[in-house]
Design a protein around this motif. Structure first.
Motif, PDB file in Angstrom:
ATOM      1  N   ASN A   1       0.824  -1.208   0.000  1.00 49.77           N
ATOM      2  CA  ASN A   1       0.000   0.000   0.000  1.00 49.77           C
ATOM      3  C   ASN A   1       0.859   1.259   0.000  1.00 49.77           C
ATOM      4  N   ALA A   2       1.980   1.214   0.717  1.00 50.13           N
ATOM      5  CA  ALA A   2       2.871   2.376   0.739  1.00 50.13           C
ATOM      6  C   ALA A   2       3.466   2.623  -0.642  1.00 50.13           C
ATOM      7  N   MET A   3       3.818   1.540  -1.345  1.00 47.47           N
ATOM      8  CA  MET A   3       4.373   1.699  -2.688  1.00 47.47           C
ATOM      9  C   MET A   3       3.324   2.236  -3.653  1.00 47.47           C
ATOM     10  N   ARG A   4       2.085   1.765  -3.515  1.00 43.74           N
ATOM     11  CA  ARG A   4       1.040   2.280  -4.386  1.00 43.74           C
ATOM     12  C   ARG A   4       0.823   3.767  -4.164  1.00 43.74           C
ATOM     13  N   SER A   5       0.873   4.181  -2.895  1.00 43.89           N
ATOM     14  CA  SER A   5       0.698   5.602  -2.599  1.00 43.89           C
ATOM     15  C   SER A   5       1.830   6.427  -3.189  1.00 43.89           C
ATOM     16  N   GLN A   6       3.067   5.923  -3.082  1.00 42.08           N
ATOM     17  CA  GLN A   6       4.204   6.650  -3.632  1.00 42.08           C
ATOM     18  C   GLN A   6       4.136   6.699  -5.157  1.00 42.08           C
ATOM     19  N   ILE A   7       3.713   5.593  -5.778  1.00 45.80           N
ATOM     20  CA  ILE A   7       3.593   5.570  -7.234  1.00 45.80           C
ATOM     21  C   ILE A   7       2.540   6.548  -7.697  1.00 45.80           C
ATOM     22  N   ALA A   8       1.408   6.608  -6.952  1.00 40.25           N
ATOM     23  CA  ALA A   8       0.361   7.555  -7.325  1.00 40.25           C
ATOM     24  C   ALA A   8       0.851   8.994  -7.212  1.00 40.25           C
ATOM     25  N   THR A   9       1.656   9.263  -6.181  1.00 43.38           N
ATOM     26  CA  THR A   9       2.195  10.611  -6.012  1.00 43.38           C
ATOM     27  C   THR A   9       3.137  10.970  -7.149  1.00 43.38           C
ATOM     28  N   LEU A  10       3.996  10.034  -7.531  1.00 40.87           N
ATOM     29  CA  LEU A  10       4.904  10.286  -8.648  1.00 40.87           C
ATOM     30  C   LEU A  10       4.148  10.449  -9.957  1.00 40.87           C
ATOM     31  N   GLN A  11       3.020   9.752 -10.068  1.00 45.05           N
ATOM     32  CA  GLN A  11       2.274   9.809 -11.321  1.00 45.05           C
ATOM     33  C   GLN A  11       1.762  11.205 -11.618  1.00 45.05           C
ATOM     34  N   TRP A  12       1.197  11.879 -10.576  1.00 36.86           N
ATOM     35  CA  TRP A  12       0.698  13.226 -10.871  1.00 36.86           C
ATOM     36  C   TRP A  12       1.825  14.224 -11.029  1.00 36.86           C
ATOM     37  N   GLN A  13       3.006  13.962 -10.427  1.00 36.91           N
ATOM     38  CA  GLN A  13       4.153  14.830 -10.669  1.00 36.91           C
ATOM     39  C   GLN A  13       4.665  14.656 -12.101  1.00 36.91           C
TER      40      GLN A  13
END
Length: 606
Positions: free
Chosen positions: A59-71
């Protein structure tokens, strides 16, 4: 039929040497064929740890990936229309990511990092379209087939573990952050995106539109009465936009995080919402402000609300760290002198009253938060009232209806002798200032002295006691609404709590204890105040623990501790202490301060 016929290989585990070479092992016992031929010691480990990421890491990796995605989306879309970046980026996004031209800044991406875009959006969650992958090999070609399932399926964890094992990803070698094949992590990669402009992005919160609308309504029902800094009409007008700017998106996330913190239904979403909001705030607060007008008010409001949410969830120390960001932004934006030069223009700008009042309320909310956080631990204050040139908050009706009205300054109210018609929020501001002066008064006289303090101590003590008594008399005519107004209830308890602070100061100040008659007079007044606080605490049950002020447990425990002192023999004091403990039990559902005070009280009783 042979039992192993049709199997791809012999049962059992491969030896460590074959695993190191990433070669197929024939599982021979006691030594495999390769180890027999090469003369290598064949070590076989029959018990292995479970493959894949650690518990909670996915779940932590998914959250980080989602954050990088909008950046990354904003980086590819471009943010400067003058150089044609938007048109070029859109044409690039129309093709697959395999055709993406990264020649502009290939150094921004770590070696081994690639972007993959699936051919079908139905395969994975749309918010996680771009993912991190190791460099393509013959065994793992680029394309949709190589993409792990990140969300939206029951076998997501198994698929992710199988994909990770392809690149020899062992859980013992990982920390709590996502790692690439070359050892770099998302945190280090995020630092390479410091120059990315995210002013047109918003945090990808895992909430649907209906859930967000529910949290918005919950905010104005429960949070706004104790933190009235957001204008309802202006907020919903901006929330209707499909793509709010980063400042407004940060405020939305902080409001929903605070609303979730004061709800039993949404409490599981608090940490994720606040985490995404903090990421967005930190990404957009790095821009250097050349003037006070360059600091968005929404950033200050978001940091304040995050501090309140952390106060409920993590305690005072973590809230103090977050509140410090808000306090410095308040000073940089010079919200303490909003009305310093208003005498030059006698006419208030038409239609801007609600906007200016929102700035005033934001300052006073930060002012109160500074006082309340510092009271129990006696931390030094950050915002001092001597230089404040901002008028007190107007009544709620005038604020929401954008109706101009002029309210006095804080120093004028402190010297005023006649009746007052301040709102409950303004009364809390005045009482917070009185408590701050009580704290300063105690600190100024806490040094050791060989002789009795001068008459200034008792003069200041009496001046503060008179100011608190005056607020009690003014609030005495408005006790009818305490069952419906949590701010008014908190103001009543604050007024009586000032006498507890003054009594404690008189008892603890060196040299003052010799004047026992004066000290006893303040202790008797504090006993009456503590009993009144216990009586007012009964209103919390009818008001609901979800609407109580976040700092209410501090004052309640202060009164209970005073009444529990062996030297205090107050009639009915034990019953009042029991009532206060019952209220703290109700508040501990949503407030960690109540839980801490309750545990301390129970430890003292044992």
């Amino acid at each position: 039929m042979e039992p192993n016929r049709g199997l791809r290989q012999q049962p059992g585990f491969a030896c460590e040497e074959c695993r190191r070479r990433k070669a197929r092992c024939d599982r021979g016992r006691p030594k495999c064929g390769f180890c027999t031929e090469s003369g290598t010691t064949c070590v076989i480990v029959n018990k292995r740890q479970q493959r894949g990421p650690k518990k909670g890491q996915l779940n932590a990796m998914r959250s980080q990936i989602a954050t990088l995605q909008w950046q990354l989306n904003q980086h590819f879309e471009g943010s400067n229309p003058e150089d044609g970046g938007v048109g070029k980026a859109r044409s690039r996004r129309s093709s697959t990511m395999r055709d993406l031209d990264l020649s502009e800044d290939r150094t921004a991406f770590p070696e081994g990092f690639h972007l993959i875009q699936t051919d079908s959006a139905e395969d994975i969650d749309p918010s996680l379209t771009y993912v991190a992958s190791a460099a393509p090999t013959a065994a793992a070609p680029m394309g949709p087939a190589a993409l792990p399932t990140c969300a939206g399926s029951d076998h997501a964890d198994a698929g992710f573990a199988e994909w990770a094992d392809t690149f020899d990803w062992q859980p013992d070698d990982l920390d709590d952050s996502l790692c690439f094949s070359d050892g770099t992590g998302l945190d280090s990669f995020a630092r390479t995106l410091e120059g990315v402009d995210t002013s047109l992005t918003s945090p990808k919160l895992p909430l649907t539109d209906v859930m967000q609308a529910d949290l918005d309504q919950l905010y104005f029902d429960r949070v706004h009465p104790i933190c009235p800094i957001v204008h309802r009409g202006r907020y919903f007008a901006s929330a209707a936009k499909e793509r709010p700017d980063a400042a407004r998106a940060s405020l939305q996330g902080a409001m929903r995080g605070m609303a979730a913190a004061m709800s039993a239904q949404w409490c599981d979403h608090v940490d994720s919402i606040c985490h995404e909001t903090r990421l967005l705030l930190e990404a957009n607060c790095s821009v250097r402000a050349k003037s006070k007008d360059d600091i968005p008010l929404e950033h200050i409001q978001a940091w304040l609300l995050l501090a309140h949410a952390e106060l409920l969830r993590a305690g005072e120390q973590q809230a103090m760290l977050t509140a410090g960001r808000a306090f410095r932004l308040v000073q940089m934006a010079r919200l303490h002198e909003i009305d310093a030069y208003e005498e030059a223009t006698t006419q208030q700008p038409e239609g801007r009253f609600a906007e200016i009042e929102e700035k005033r309320r934001t300052f006073w909310q930060a002012f109160c938060l500074d006082r309340f956080l510092c009271l129990r631990n006696e931390w030094p204050l950050t915002l001092h009232d001597e230089m404040v040139r901002t008028r007190l908050p107007v009544p709620e009706q005038n604020f929401q209806n954008n109706q101009y009205i002029r309210v006095s300054f804080l120093h004028e109210i402190m010297m005023q002798t006649g009746p007052s018609t301040l709102s409950s929020f303004a009364e809390c501001v005045v009482l917070a200032a009185i408590h701050g002066r009580c704290l300063t008064h105690r600190r100024a006289n806490s040094t050791d002295r060989s002789v009795n303090p001068s008459g200034d101590f008792w003069a200041n003590q009496e001046r503060l006691a008179s100011a608190a008594e005056k607020r009690i008399q003014i609030l005495g005519s408005s006790t009818v609404g305490i069952d419906n107004d949590p701010m008014l209830l908190f103001a009543h308890i604050l007024a009586h709590g000032a006498f507890l602070s003054l009594s404690d100061t008189a008892r603890r100040t060196p040299g003052v204890a010799l004047e026992q008659q004066l000290v006893s007079a303040y202790e008797r007044r504090a006993s009456v105040a503590a009993l009144e606080i216990g009586r007012l605490a009964k209103a919390v049950s009818s008001l609901s623990c979800f609407k109580a002020h976040p700092f209410l447990p501090d004052l309640l425990s202060y009164a209970a501790a005073f009444l529990s002192t062996p030297s205090e023999s107050v009639m009915g004091g034990c019953d009042v202490v029991g009532q206060i403990l019952c209220v703290l039990k109700e508040l501990q559902v949503v407030n960690i301060l109540a839980r801490e005070h309750l545990q301390t009280s129970q430890a003292l009783q044992i």
